[in-house]
Design a protein around this motif. Structure first.
Motif, PDB file in Angstrom:
ATOM      1  N   ASN A   1       6.680  -5.747   7.254  1.00 51.66           N
ATOM      2  CA  ASN A   1       6.850  -4.375   6.774  1.00 51.66           C
ATOM      3  C   ASN A   1       8.254  -3.937   7.165  1.00 51.66           C
ATOM      4  OD1 ASN A   1       6.382  -1.851   5.661  1.00 51.66           O
ATOM      5  ND2 ASN A   1       4.675  -1.321   7.020  1.00 51.66           N
TER       6      ASN A   1
ATOM      7  N   ASP B   1      10.095   1.013   9.926  1.00 50.93           N
ATOM      8  CA  ASP B   1      10.320   2.407   9.551  1.00 50.93           C
ATOM      9  C   ASP B   1      10.868   3.280  10.679  1.00 50.93           C
ATOM     10  OD1 ASP B   1       9.474   2.593   6.756  1.00 50.93           O
ATOM     11  OD2 ASP B   1       7.487   2.054   7.488  1.00 50.93           O
TER      12      ASP B   1
ATOM     13  N   ASN C   1       9.117  -1.122  -0.271  1.00 53.32           N
ATOM     14  CA  ASN C   1       8.679  -2.473   0.054  1.00 53.32           C
ATOM     15  C   ASN C   1       8.734  -3.431  -1.145  1.00 53.32           C
ATOM     16  OD1 ASN C   1       8.397  -2.002   2.725  1.00 53.32           O
ATOM     17  ND2 ASN C   1       6.168  -2.178   2.792  1.00 53.32           N
TER      18      ASN C   1
ATOM     19  N   THR D   1       5.685   4.514  -2.158  1.00 58.13           N
ATOM     20  CA  THR D   1       6.982   5.109  -2.489  1.00 58.13           C
ATOM     21  C   THR D   1       7.528   4.557  -3.802  1.00 58.13           C
ATOM     22  OG1 THR D   1       8.086   3.427  -1.191  1.00 58.13           O
ATOM     23  CG2 THR D   1       7.648   5.525  -0.103  1.00 58.13           C
TER      24      THR D   1
HETATM   25  N1  GLU Z   1       6.954   0.932   4.911  1.00 58.68           N
HETATM   26  C1  GLU Z   1       6.130   1.947   4.331  1.00 58.68           C
HETATM   27  C2  GLU Z   1       4.709   1.876   4.887  1.00 58.68           C
HETATM   28  O1  GLU Z   1       4.289   0.867   5.365  1.00 58.68           O
HETATM   29  C3  GLU Z   1       5.965   1.857   2.838  1.00 58.68           C
HETATM   30  C4  GLU Z   1       7.150   1.693   2.002  1.00 58.68           C
HETATM   31  C5  GLU Z   1       6.718   1.439   0.544  1.00 58.68           C
HETATM   32  O2  GLU Z   1       5.546   1.605   0.217  1.00 58.68           O
HETATM   33  O3  GLU Z   1       7.532   1.051  -0.258  1.00 58.68           O
HETATM   34  O4  GLU Z   1       3.973   2.817   4.808  1.00 58.68           O
END
Ligand code: GLU
Length: 373
Positions: free
Chosen positions: A138, A141, A153, A215
């Motif tokens: 991931n 963040d 992502n 997102t």
């Molecule tokens: N890194 C974020 C999360 O795990 C999500 C980013 C995305 O969905 O593009 O919630």
């Protein structure tokens, strides 16, 4: 057709969107379990699977009393910090039921832009795969600010596809794939099963983000597919909320949209090596090594290195030359000059004895090598 397209695939990056594993209320562990079972089946069929999973923010925001999207970046980061442990726990439990182990890898764009960290991340991921452990990646963040964010992502999954040299990127989303028109507005919209090239017209078909938990939208998925395709890797966008869709894709069924790769693997590698710093030094290699590289498509081992010129660090690009000085190509080196000097001419098995550690058997791995001819 899809079956043929996937016949060469061995290593797969599967990106799981927040909208697939969570609802407005947060993470849905039963969906994580179902998906993990599909991933387990793929591994049993002989595939290596790397997961890029979103869902940390969605899993953590409830603890902060947030419904919908977190309104500020610090709140989003706090939610991710809370949710990442919940997300990993859900995966850990789900895979443990199958007797499998997972590993968490958190990355920022900075990590992959820096060659040394890029190589370190790559080595870690390869080591995990060698041990049949499932990496779950991931974005980190908590520490990212705009300049070092992947942004979404989908983008991260395309970078990871290149990083681990996967042969396929699967983006599991809560939409069915790419439609010729916006299916939310036009009931006549048709799903496009195969895209040969991502043209401006295709890009025009992607709208904005369709859900409140993730997102990305179709536009970011297309960008990711385009990146992966340029690296020589096909991309499938599949609805991950439909149970078994992942398996159906590998069974050759037409689920979602498959984007054909734009170029071959070698071009992708050249593309990457072209982005590393200008070569900083030269290695002179003996006849045996020249033959192994040119005819055997092998990696460069320390035993074949007979001389060096210039200074370089681990992760720099260096030129490769014959003992007569003829240039053969260039590659990204696994050892710095100071490390190379005592091990050149020696067997790979002696590296650890001499240095007290080793980054790998190869001075330059064949995947990080571009030869002139
Ligand atoms: N890194 C974020 C999360 O795990 C999500 C980013 C995305 O969905 O593009 O919630």
């Amino acid at each position: 057709m899809i079956k043929n397209l996937l016949s060469h695939v061995r290593r797969v990056v599967v990106k799981i969107g927040s909208g697939v594993i969570s609802t407005e209320e947060g993470l849905d562990a039963s969906i994580v379990t179902g998906l993990s079972q599909s991933v387990g089946q793929l591994i049993d069929r002989g595939f290596e699977v790397i997961l890029v999973s979103s869902g940390a923010v969605a899993a953590g925001k409830g603890a902060l009393g947030i419904h919908g999207r977190p309104p500020t970046i610090p709140l989003k980061q706090a939610a991710a910090a809370i949710g990442q442990t919940r997300l990993m726990r859900a995966y850990k439990d789900a895979f443990l039921e199958q007797g499998r182990t997972v590993a968490q890898v958190l990355l920022t764009r900075d990590d992959l832009a820096n060659r040394r960290r890029y190589l370190n991340a790559r080595n870690t991921l390869m080591t995990l795969l060698d041990h049949r452990i499932i990496p779950i990646i991931n974005e980190n963040d908590t520490v990212v600010v705009d300049e070092i964010r992947f942004g979404d992502n989908d983008n991260l999954s395309a970078m990871v596809t290149n990083l681990v040299e996967a042969n396929l990127l699967v983006i599991l989303s809560d939409v069915n794939g790419l439609y010729d028109r916006d299916p939310r507005r036009d009931p006549q919209a048709q799903l496009i099963p195969v895209v040969e090239r991502i043209t401006a017209e295709i890009e025009g078909m992607a709208g904005g983000s369709a859900n409140t938990v993730g997102t990305g939208g179709m536009a970011t998925k297309l960008k990711a597919a385009k990146k992966a395709c340029l690296y020589g890797v096909g991309t499938a966008i599949v609805n991950g909320t439909v149970p078994n869709n992942l398996i159906r894709l590998f069974d050759g069924e037409e689920v979602g949209t498959y984007f054909l790769p734009a170029s071959n693997r070698m071009a992708a590698k050249k593309h990457w090596i072209a982005f590393t710093k200008k070569p900083r030094g030269k290695l002179f290699i003996d006849e045996g090594a020249v033959r192994a590289l040119l005819d055997g498509h092998k990696s460069l081992l320390p035993s074949g290195v007979k001389g060096v010129d210039g200074g370089f660090d681990r992760g720099d690009a260096v030129r490769l030359c014959t003992l007569e000085g003829e240039e053969l190509g260039q590659g990204v080196i696994n050892y710095s000059l100071t490390e190379l000097l005592p091990i050149m001419g020696k067997k790979s098995s002696e590296i650890e004895k001499i240095l007290g550690y080793k980054y790998g058997d190869e001075i330059i791995h064949r995947d990080n090598l571009v030869l002139n001819s």
